[in-house]
Scaffold this motif. Sequence first.
Motif, PDB file in Angstrom:
ATOM      1  N   GLY A 181       0.841  -1.198   0.000  1.00  0.00           N
ATOM      2  CA  GLY A 181       0.000   0.000   0.000  1.00  0.00           C
ATOM      3  C   GLY A 181       0.879   1.253   0.000  1.00  0.00           C
ATOM      4  N   GLU A 182       2.007   1.169   0.680  1.00  0.00           N
ATOM      5  CA  GLU A 182       2.947   2.286   0.692  1.00  0.00           C
ATOM      6  C   GLU A 182       3.450   2.575  -0.723  1.00  0.00           C
ATOM      7  N   TYR A 183       3.648   1.509  -1.482  1.00  0.00           N
ATOM      8  CA  TYR A 183       4.131   1.728  -2.847  1.00  0.00           C
ATOM      9  C   TYR A 183       3.077   2.467  -3.679  1.00  0.00           C
ATOM     10  N   ARG A 235      10.620   4.306  -0.035  1.00  0.00           N
ATOM     11  CA  ARG A 235      11.351   3.815   1.140  1.00  0.00           C
ATOM     12  C   ARG A 235      10.472   2.905   1.994  1.00  0.00           C
ATOM     13  N   HIS A 236       9.256   3.388   2.270  1.00  0.00           N
ATOM     14  CA  HIS A 236       8.397   2.630   3.191  1.00  0.00           C
ATOM     15  C   HIS A 236       8.020   1.268   2.621  1.00  0.00           C
ATOM     16  N   SER A 237       7.790   1.214   1.322  1.00  0.00           N
ATOM     17  CA  SER A 237       7.450  -0.093   0.764  1.00  0.00           C
ATOM     18  C   SER A 237       8.678  -0.989   0.777  1.00  0.00           C
ATOM     19  N   ASP A 276       9.123  10.312   8.466  1.00  0.00           N
ATOM     20  CA  ASP A 276       8.858  10.744   7.083  1.00  0.00           C
ATOM     21  C   ASP A 276       7.401  11.162   6.933  1.00  0.00           C
ATOM     22  N   GLU A 277       6.515  10.336   7.504  1.00  0.00           N
ATOM     23  CA  GLU A 277       5.086  10.616   7.377  1.00  0.00           C
ATOM     24  C   GLU A 277       4.758  11.998   7.941  1.00  0.00           C
ATOM     25  N   SER A 278       5.345  12.293   9.110  1.00  0.00           N
ATOM     26  CA  SER A 278       4.955  13.557   9.730  1.00  0.00           C
ATOM     27  C   SER A 278       5.498  14.736   8.920  1.00  0.00           C
ATOM     28  N   ARG A 279       6.516  14.518   8.102  1.00  0.00           N
ATOM     29  CA  ARG A 279       6.960  15.585   7.199  1.00  0.00           C
ATOM     30  C   ARG A 279       6.018  15.712   6.007  1.00  0.00           C
ATOM     31  N   HIS A 280       5.837  14.602   5.253  1.00  0.00           N
ATOM     32  CA  HIS A 280       5.049  14.796   4.018  1.00  0.00           C
ATOM     33  C   HIS A 280       3.547  14.884   4.282  1.00  0.00           C
ATOM     34  N   ALA A 281       3.108  14.530   5.506  1.00  0.00           N
ATOM     35  CA  ALA A 281       1.692  14.738   5.852  1.00  0.00           C
ATOM     36  C   ALA A 281       1.336  16.222   5.775  1.00  0.00           C
TER      37      ALA A 281
HETATM   38 FE   FE2 Z   1       4.311   5.860   4.089  1.00  0.00          FE
END
Ligand code: FE2
Lengths: 329, 500
Positions: free
Chosen positions: B103-105, B136-138, B230-235
């Motif tokens: 799902g990350e991908y 990265r996450h995937s 990372d999430e809290s940055r791109h969120a």
């Molecule tokens: Fe992610």
Amino acid sequence: MSDVEILKPLKTWSHLAARRRKPSEYEIVSVNLQYNDRPGSAAPYELDPNVFMNRWYVEHRNNSPLKHKDWNSFRDPDELIYRTYCLMQDGQETYVYSLFDQFSAREHDKALTPQWAGTLARLYTPSRYLLHTVQMASAYLAQMAPASTIENCASFQAMDSFRWLSHVAYRTKELEGSFADKGFGKDERHYWEQDAAWQGFRELMEKTLVAYDWAECFVALNLVAKPAIEEGMLRLLGNVGRRNGDLVMSLLADAELIDATRHRRWVAALVKLALETDGNADVIRGWIAKWTPLADAAIDAYASAISESQSAADAAKQATATFRASLGL
Amino acid sequence: MTVLNRLDWYNIARDTNWTPTYVSDKDLFPEELTCAFGLPAEAFEEYDEPYKTTYPEYVKVQREKDAGAYSVKAALERSKMYENASPGWLSVLKLHFGAIARGEYSASSAECRMVRFGRAPGMRNMATFGMMDEIRHSQIQLFFPHQYVSKDRQFDWAFKSYDTNEWAMIAARHFFDDMMVTRGAVGVGMMLTFAFETGFTNMQFLGLAADAAEAGDWSFSSLISSIQTDESRHAQIGGPLVQILVKNGKKAEAQKMVDISIWRAWKLFSILTGPVMDYYTPLEHRKQSFKEFMQEWIVGQFERSLLELGLDKPWFWDDFLREIDEQHHGMHLGVWFWRPTVWWDPAAGVSPAERQWLEEKYPGWNDTWGHCWDVITENALEGNMAKTLPETLPVVCNMCQLPINYTPGPKWTMRDFPLTHAGRDYHFCSEGCRWVFEQEPSRYKDHQSLVDRFLDGQIQPPDLGGALKFMGLSPGEMGDDALKFAWVEEVRADRIKKAS
Ligand SMILES: [Fe+2]
Ligand SMILES: [Fe+2]
């Protein structure tokens, strides 16, 4: 008694397990990651099959004239994964910023002629717009690519384009400090939108951005437009810069062309894969014929502004043709 | 002269909008791919991302983060975490990786949508990092579970799940596809980054990291907390969009996108995170209850950020507050009962001590969900295992695709939320799911739920065996009780002790 087989653990993902070879880290984390191409599904995405984006993917990806029975068999010859990308580019950036640092300590820009500074203001710093279009087009290619291994290459290419654009932004600010009267940081948009030198590239990229078929986007961007930008602008700027005592420009172009060379490696591998299917060569040749005149005109317009002799433009056009000729079409 | 400060040139790198003339603006930014609600490019030029990062900073910081996460994994490779982990904890890992990794991908492709079709240069540049983050996450969340594939076939589902029609994966795809990859750029920014990532990823990635640390799984703990940075940055891509839409008279449109995303995210998390936190994680390692996490991260923090940006609380907020007390208990019961249809081994989590904890955290649990577990427990005590297993498929909701369930007991709240649209009957689990459908029926109307596919004859033979085959589950993959009913023996021992 039923003899139901109980599945045993495997050494790797089941989709990679059939092969004899132990998969590499690259394969474990890069291959078959998309699920919008799973066999037997009613539509790419798990919604109404007729929702706009499902139709978009069917039309512009699944039904592309460029066909292959297994795009997922594509492999990036560099086998880049996220981790190695950051590792590699952090090293490259350390080099570039140390160049900036050293040359600024030596007051490199003060030694440039006002005339060359004017050339940079008109023909170099506006390139951030052009490089941004490459960033955007690469991201389109990534979201439409029919395999994750292709999508990754296109995504890293988008990121590299942003890298080059960031270098331009940095140099724009530095040059503005040394040449306050040349319009650095102010006139770039005007040059990009109005100056004859840029209109060929702008036309080429605006049209590439609306080439919505994934494979036509790939051919227009990676076989035609990017080589034209790299040979007709970047390499040329580096060469002319060196002759004008601008070592920063020339070393920076060299550093960025390392990325460009890597991009051409995956592009060549993808063309090679595509050529396994009959009919694809004609499809690709057709698109090359359609897009090359725009790219050649862009090189002509730009090169004639930066260099008096026609030979620079010819050499650049030749270099793009040589690259395409190397692809086995 | 010295090296420039990044803020000296940052603005130049995000000054890249131009006026196209060789193609039309409409062709360059089609509304369906852009989702700008007819607002011109200029409206988006005020966009100012709150978190500013440059290319060289990004690759440097991310290189260091990866070095950290991968070296923790390498250092702990021989730590016997796997051998010593409780079966419930391994189920947490299987569920997490299967539902999340690929799902990350797909999220990376959604970020690409914003890089190409975002109307603000700052948004396009931030999304370029977002695109990289999600790769990265995937990749990292495939690399970590891959170390376990040779130990347990269910770990193959960390990869395989997204290619199957397993019912929970249909639900996961339906949600993620609706929020991420089938939306225009502004829609992705609002629904994926603002609504989903600001609120809900904290739940999964910080909440679970806390439990993982408690459980001694440092490798997983450091992995997912690294991801969350990372999430809290791109969120933060979404916040400025909310402000632009509100300012330009599109508050209702913005509110609707956010409301849809929150409701749908809630439903998925009630099955993804709820059972994990309140039932699978060993009792002694539970940091907080699911409800407490929800109240802290979603109700408290997220509610505040909604109001700060000029939006309102979603219309369903009261339903939602009620559901965080109840919904995941039913989801858990359903998953456990239909355990052959999932790729992990659900931990029942209802030993005497665990039931006490549940009653403490959710007063009234014994009088509602507890009764269902009483029946299951009695059957298991008597060795009547067939009665603890399903013979049919659950009825699922036509929106969230999850089993329709309600709180049992004295205040039985069974309600159906039907809808007839263009001659077809739909069934929803809640007012919220029905409302989402009504907002844009064309997005959903011809989608087939698992039950629709069953009635359509796609599942053959039309029984549980056929359904398992349809879902890609074979013996060796199908779920079973995580503790192989050892908890029933605790109940038995407890009773003997009390009787004597
Ligand atoms: Fe992610
Ligand atoms: Fe994300």
